[in-house]
Design a protein around this motif. Structure first.
Motif, PDB file in Angstrom:
ATOM      1  N   UNK A  17       0.813  -1.381  -0.097  1.00  0.00           N
ATOM      2  CA  UNK A  17      -0.042  -0.143   0.152  1.00  0.00           C
ATOM      3  C   UNK A  17       0.799   1.250  -0.008  1.00  0.00           C
ATOM      4  N   UNK A  18       1.146   1.731  -1.105  1.00  0.00           N
ATOM      5  CA  UNK A  18       2.092   2.718  -1.362  1.00  0.00           C
ATOM      6  C   UNK A  18       3.639   2.366  -0.975  1.00  0.00           C
ATOM      7  N   UNK A  19       4.189   3.281   0.030  1.00  0.00           N
ATOM      8  CA  UNK A  19       5.314   2.568   0.532  1.00  0.00           C
ATOM      9  C   UNK A  19       5.551   1.706   1.567  1.00  0.00           C
ATOM     10  N   UNK A  20       4.205   1.322   2.170  1.00  0.00           N
ATOM     11  CA  UNK A  20       4.075   0.295   3.031  1.00  0.00           C
ATOM     12  C   UNK A  20       3.513  -1.192   2.480  1.00  0.00           C
ATOM     13  N   UNK A  21       4.249  -2.062   3.222  1.00  0.00           N
ATOM     14  CA  UNK A  21       3.903  -3.364   3.031  1.00  0.00           C
ATOM     15  C   UNK A  21       3.396  -4.223   4.081  1.00  0.00           C
ATOM     16  N   UNK A  22       2.109  -4.685   3.965  1.00  0.00           N
ATOM     17  CA  UNK A  22       1.404  -5.381   5.210  1.00  0.00           C
ATOM     18  C   UNK A  22       1.721  -6.728   5.067  1.00  0.00           C
ATOM     19  N   UNK A  23       2.050  -7.699   5.803  1.00  0.00           N
ATOM     20  CA  UNK A  23       2.325  -9.005   5.854  1.00  0.00           C
ATOM     21  C   UNK A  23       1.579  -9.840   6.822  1.00  0.00           C
ATOM     22  N   UNK A  24       0.887 -10.860   6.510  1.00  0.00           N
ATOM     23  CA  UNK A  24       0.472 -11.744   7.376  1.00  0.00           C
ATOM     24  C   UNK A  24       0.777 -13.028   6.977  1.00  0.00           C
ATOM     25  N   UNK A  25       1.236 -13.871   8.360  1.00  0.00           N
ATOM     26  CA  UNK A  25       1.416 -15.376   7.909  1.00  0.00           C
ATOM     27  C   UNK A  25       1.121 -16.428   8.889  1.00  0.00           C
ATOM     28  N   UNK A  55       1.970 -11.228  11.907  1.00  0.00           N
ATOM     29  CA  UNK A  55       1.747  -9.917  11.243  1.00  0.00           C
ATOM     30  C   UNK A  55       2.567  -8.839  11.461  1.00  0.00           C
ATOM     31  N   UNK A  56       2.977  -8.289  10.395  1.00  0.00           N
ATOM     32  CA  UNK A  56       4.071  -7.303  10.185  1.00  0.00           C
ATOM     33  C   UNK A  56       3.631  -6.224   8.998  1.00  0.00           C
ATOM     34  N   UNK A  57       4.425  -5.173   9.239  1.00  0.00           N
ATOM     35  CA  UNK A  57       4.517  -4.023   8.145  1.00  0.00           C
ATOM     36  C   UNK A  57       5.749  -3.359   8.345  1.00  0.00           C
ATOM     37  N   UNK A  58       6.212  -3.026   6.828  1.00  0.00           N
ATOM     38  CA  UNK A  58       7.463  -2.685   6.192  1.00  0.00           C
ATOM     39  C   UNK A  58       7.135  -1.202   5.802  1.00  0.00           C
ATOM     40  N   UNK A  59       7.937  -0.249   6.016  1.00  0.00           N
ATOM     41  CA  UNK A  59       7.924   0.995   5.297  1.00  0.00           C
ATOM     42  C   UNK A  59       9.225   1.133   5.009  1.00  0.00           C
ATOM     43  N   UNK A  60       9.172   1.414   3.676  1.00  0.00           N
ATOM     44  CA  UNK A  60      10.502   1.779   2.673  1.00  0.00           C
ATOM     45  C   UNK A  60      10.432   3.271   2.488  1.00  0.00           C
ATOM     46  N   UNK A  61      11.641   3.771   3.016  1.00  0.00           N
ATOM     47  CA  UNK A  61      11.796   5.295   2.449  1.00  0.00           C
ATOM     48  C   UNK A  61      13.127   5.484   1.619  1.00  0.00           C
ATOM     49  N   UNK A  62      13.152   6.570   0.575  1.00  0.00           N
ATOM     50  CA  UNK A  62      14.161   7.225   0.047  1.00  0.00           C
ATOM     51  C   UNK A  62      14.201   8.549  -0.231  1.00  0.00           C
TER      52      UNK A  62
END
Length: 177
Positions: A17-25, A55-62
């Motif tokens: 979702x934009x720069x955020x990735x939501x993950x569930x496992x 469950x997790x979230x990753x935000x990428x920035x540049x």
């Protein structure tokens, strides 16, 4: 060796979702349930699985000054492999227990100019031994909680022909004794 990841099946779902990735496992670490009608000395031997939910979230920035990512993982492990255990000297008594562990793991990785930095904090809590029967308490085995922290920080600066860096690690936790 469970430290290498799930040895059985797992289901992973990730959505950017934009720069955020939501993950569930969901991971089935161990399938040990017998059929619902099976029993051993009158003790039901169903529900002895080891399951992991994450469950997790990753935000990428540049940006012009730095690039990297920050994220967090929430984890719940339910290990029922030791449930419904009997002792041949005491048929019919259940000495089994349940293990329920929660983890909160935020982390970051970044590159700022010639410097790479990364870090992770892990807080673990829950029950290592959660007795479900009076037989376990009568045998002198109380419930055993888990309460542990770990911190990892690392930095490396690259200056062409040489680099310098360092790491810091801190661990604390329960003494089972």
């Amino acid at each position: 060796d469970r430290s290498k990841g799930p040895s059985a099946g797992q289901i992973t779902y990730g959505v950017p979702i934009g720069p955020v990735t939501i993950v569930a496992q969901y991971a089935k670490e161990g399938e040990n349930s017998l059929n619902a009608t099976n029993s051993y000395y009158g003790v039901n031997t169903t529900d002895r699985d080891y399951d992991s939910y994450r469950v997790g979230a990753i935000y990428n920035f540049n940006t012009a000054r730095a690039k990297g990512e920050v994220g967090a993982l929430l984890l719940y492990n339910r290990d029922a492999e030791n449930r419904n255990l009997t002792n041949s000297m005491f048929p019919g008594l259940d000495f089994g227990y349940l293990t329920e562990v929660y983890k909160v793991i935020p982390y970051f990785k970044a590159k700022v100019g010639p410097v790479d930095i990364q870090g992770e904090l892990e807080y673990t809590f829950g029950d290592a031994i959660k007795g479900e029967t009076s037989a376990l308490a009568a045998a002198g085995q109380p419930d055993m909680d888990i309460d542990a922290w770990s911190v990892f920080l690392d930095a490396t600066a690259n200056f062409g022909r040489f680099y310098a860096g360092g790491s810091f690690v801190y661990l604390s936790g329960d003494d089972p004794g």
